[in-house]
Design a protein around this motif. Structure first.
Motif, PDB file in Angstrom:
ATOM      1  N   GLU A  12     -60.292  12.823  83.800  1.00  0.00           N
ATOM      2  CA  GLU A  12     -59.956  11.523  83.211  1.00  0.00           C
ATOM      3  C   GLU A  12     -58.573  11.506  82.576  1.00  0.00           C
ATOM      4  O   GLU A  12     -57.875  10.511  82.638  1.00  0.00           O
ATOM      5  CB  GLU A  12     -60.993  11.142  82.143  1.00  0.00           C
ATOM      6  CG  GLU A  12     -62.378  10.912  82.683  1.00  0.00           C
ATOM      7  CD  GLU A  12     -63.388  10.624  81.574  1.00  0.00           C
ATOM      8  OE1 GLU A  12     -62.980  10.271  80.444  1.00  0.00           O
ATOM      9  OE2 GLU A  12     -64.593  10.766  81.844  1.00  0.00           O
ATOM     10  N   GLY A  13     -58.202  12.617  81.944  1.00  0.00           N
ATOM     11  CA  GLY A  13     -56.934  12.661  81.234  1.00  0.00           C
ATOM     12  C   GLY A  13     -55.728  12.907  82.116  1.00  0.00           C
ATOM     13  O   GLY A  13     -54.687  12.278  81.946  1.00  0.00           O
ATOM     14  N   LEU A  35     -44.269  27.438  72.134  1.00  0.00           N
ATOM     15  CA  LEU A  35     -45.382  27.133  73.030  1.00  0.00           C
ATOM     16  C   LEU A  35     -45.801  25.715  72.711  1.00  0.00           C
ATOM     17  O   LEU A  35     -45.854  25.328  71.535  1.00  0.00           O
ATOM     18  CB  LEU A  35     -46.550  28.094  72.802  1.00  0.00           C
ATOM     19  CG  LEU A  35     -46.243  29.574  73.027  1.00  0.00           C
ATOM     20  CD1 LEU A  35     -47.464  30.427  72.673  1.00  0.00           C
ATOM     21  CD2 LEU A  35     -45.809  29.827  74.463  1.00  0.00           C
ATOM     22  N   TRP A  36     -46.136  24.933  73.725  1.00  0.00           N
ATOM     23  CA  TRP A  36     -46.429  23.512  73.488  1.00  0.00           C
ATOM     24  C   TRP A  36     -47.268  22.929  74.613  1.00  0.00           C
ATOM     25  O   TRP A  36     -47.356  23.506  75.698  1.00  0.00           O
ATOM     26  CB  TRP A  36     -45.126  22.724  73.375  1.00  0.00           C
ATOM     27  CG  TRP A  36     -44.374  22.713  74.682  1.00  0.00           C
ATOM     28  CD1 TRP A  36     -43.524  23.682  75.124  1.00  0.00           C
ATOM     29  CD2 TRP A  36     -44.464  21.741  75.717  1.00  0.00           C
ATOM     30  NE1 TRP A  36     -43.072  23.362  76.383  1.00  0.00           N
ATOM     31  CE2 TRP A  36     -43.620  22.179  76.769  1.00  0.00           C
ATOM     32  CE3 TRP A  36     -45.151  20.549  75.867  1.00  0.00           C
ATOM     33  CZ2 TRP A  36     -43.465  21.445  77.946  1.00  0.00           C
ATOM     34  CZ3 TRP A  36     -44.997  19.826  77.038  1.00  0.00           C
ATOM     35  CH2 TRP A  36     -44.156  20.283  78.056  1.00  0.00           C
ATOM     36  N   ASN A  37     -47.865  21.794  74.350  1.00  0.00           N
ATOM     37  CA  ASN A  37     -48.549  21.004  75.373  1.00  0.00           C
ATOM     38  C   ASN A  37     -49.160  19.789  74.690  1.00  0.00           C
ATOM     39  O   ASN A  37     -48.868  19.505  73.530  1.00  0.00           O
ATOM     40  CB  ASN A  37     -49.618  21.809  76.106  1.00  0.00           C
ATOM     41  CG  ASN A  37     -49.860  21.295  77.523  1.00  0.00           C
ATOM     42  OD1 ASN A  37     -49.620  20.129  77.835  1.00  0.00           O
ATOM     43  ND2 ASN A  37     -50.353  22.164  78.380  1.00  0.00           N
ATOM     44  N   ILE A  38     -50.049  19.125  75.422  1.00  0.00           N
ATOM     45  CA  ILE A  38     -50.828  18.016  74.880  1.00  0.00           C
ATOM     46  C   ILE A  38     -52.292  18.293  75.165  1.00  0.00           C
ATOM     47  O   ILE A  38     -52.621  19.032  76.103  1.00  0.00           O
ATOM     48  CB  ILE A  38     -50.400  16.655  75.467  1.00  0.00           C
ATOM     49  CG1 ILE A  38     -50.535  16.640  76.985  1.00  0.00           C
ATOM     50  CG2 ILE A  38     -48.984  16.300  75.025  1.00  0.00           C
ATOM     51  CD1 ILE A  38     -50.257  15.282  77.630  1.00  0.00           C
ATOM     52  N   LYS A  54     -50.317   8.183  74.181  1.00  0.00           N
ATOM     53  CA  LYS A  54     -51.159   7.697  75.273  1.00  0.00           C
ATOM     54  C   LYS A  54     -50.657   8.375  76.539  1.00  0.00           C
ATOM     55  O   LYS A  54     -49.447   8.445  76.790  1.00  0.00           O
ATOM     56  CB  LYS A  54     -51.067   6.171  75.399  1.00  0.00           C
ATOM     57  CG  LYS A  54     -51.630   5.448  74.209  1.00  0.00           C
ATOM     58  CD  LYS A  54     -53.124   5.651  74.101  1.00  0.00           C
ATOM     59  CE  LYS A  54     -53.705   4.802  72.987  1.00  0.00           C
ATOM     60  NZ  LYS A  54     -55.137   4.972  72.850  1.00  0.00           N
ATOM     61  N   TYR A  55     -51.588   8.874  77.353  1.00  0.00           N
ATOM     62  CA  TYR A  55     -51.186   9.685  78.497  1.00  0.00           C
ATOM     63  C   TYR A  55     -52.191   9.532  79.636  1.00  0.00           C
ATOM     64  O   TYR A  55     -53.369   9.307  79.420  1.00  0.00           O
ATOM     65  CB  TYR A  55     -51.121  11.165  78.071  1.00  0.00           C
ATOM     66  CG  TYR A  55     -50.827  12.112  79.205  1.00  0.00           C
ATOM     67  CD1 TYR A  55     -49.530  12.298  79.667  1.00  0.00           C
ATOM     68  CD2 TYR A  55     -51.857  12.795  79.836  1.00  0.00           C
ATOM     69  CE1 TYR A  55     -49.260  13.160  80.720  1.00  0.00           C
ATOM     70  CE2 TYR A  55     -51.595  13.659  80.891  1.00  0.00           C
ATOM     71  CZ  TYR A  55     -50.307  13.829  81.330  1.00  0.00           C
ATOM     72  OH  TYR A  55     -50.043  14.674  82.366  1.00  0.00           O
ATOM     73  N   THR A  98     -55.874   8.863  74.616  1.00  0.00           N
ATOM     74  CA  THR A  98     -55.162   9.424  73.473  1.00  0.00           C
ATOM     75  C   THR A  98     -55.145  10.942  73.582  1.00  0.00           C
ATOM     76  O   THR A  98     -56.193  11.589  73.619  1.00  0.00           O
ATOM     77  CB  THR A  98     -55.814   8.995  72.149  1.00  0.00           C
ATOM     78  OG1 THR A  98     -55.826   7.573  72.088  1.00  0.00           O
ATOM     79  CG2 THR A  98     -55.038   9.547  70.960  1.00  0.00           C
ATOM     80  N   PHE A  99     -53.948  11.479  73.622  1.00  0.00           N
ATOM     81  CA  PHE A  99     -53.724  12.916  73.615  1.00  0.00           C
ATOM     82  C   PHE A  99     -52.960  13.262  72.344  1.00  0.00           C
ATOM     83  O   PHE A  99     -52.312  12.402  71.747  1.00  0.00           O
ATOM     84  CB  PHE A  99     -52.904  13.350  74.841  1.00  0.00           C
ATOM     85  CG  PHE A  99     -53.741  13.622  76.063  1.00  0.00           C
ATOM     86  CD1 PHE A  99     -53.834  14.903  76.577  1.00  0.00           C
ATOM     87  CD2 PHE A  99     -54.420  12.598  76.702  1.00  0.00           C
ATOM     88  CE1 PHE A  99     -54.597  15.163  77.710  1.00  0.00           C
ATOM     89  CE2 PHE A  99     -55.185  12.838  77.830  1.00  0.00           C
ATOM     90  CZ  PHE A  99     -55.272  14.128  78.330  1.00  0.00           C
TER      91      PHE A  99
END
Length: 163
Positions: free
Chosen positions: A39-40, A110-113, A137-138, A144-145
């Motif tokens: 879904e995301g 280090l990163w992400n959603i 929003k993604y 919503t992330f």
């Protein structure tokens, strides 16, 4: 440079990823992870095994020997993890091994959603020392992330987002 061999020497639960381990995880994702992937991100989870050659990737097992998850870090520092319900049988072991993995890395950022509904992973990210930056929003469903990061050399921004 950290290699898979150096981290797997320190842990009996972190391994070189194999196509078989990737398929085990892809076909048995936790419901929240499956929902985030489909879904995301609008992705088919059965494509996960084809992604294991991008960046640095490991698999995690738990004491009963089952494959409990995959984690990876792309060249730009994007970190990701997908897990199976087996993490719930050994939550302390899994969290400690995830911390061992993150602590073994040398990337400055280090990163992400993450899907805001994936509360188990939000709790794990907090335990691992990640900071939450903002909601966005993604994806194909405009969900919503939460953007998150781990900055090794300095403090990351504190967020007012409660999770």
């Amino acid at each position: 440079m950290i290699t898979t061999k150096s981290i797997t020497k320190k842990s009996k639960y972190i391994h070189d990823v194999t196509p078989e381990a990737a398929m085990q995880v892809a076909s048995n994702l936790r419901p929240d992870d499956l929902r985030e992937v489909v879904e995301g991100h609008g992705l088919n989870p059965m494509l996960i095994p084809s992604c294991i050659n991008n960046g640095f990737c490991v698999s995690f097992t738990v004491p009963n020997g089952r494959t409990a998850g995959l984690a990876g870090i792309e060249k730009d520092g994007r970190v990701w993890m997908l897990t199976t319900p087996d993490i719930h049988d050994y939550p302390v072991t899994f969290a400690r091994e995830a911390k061992r993995f993150i602590d073994s890395r040398t990337e400055p950022l280090l990163w992400n959603i993450i899907d805001k509904r994936n509360t188990v992973h939000l709790k794990l990210l907090r335990f691992l020392g990640f900071k939450f930056l903002r909601e966005i929003k993604y994806g194909p469903n405009n969900l919503t992330f939460i953007e998150f990061c781990y900055v090794r050399t300095s403090s990351c921004f504190r967020s007012d987002i409660s999770t």
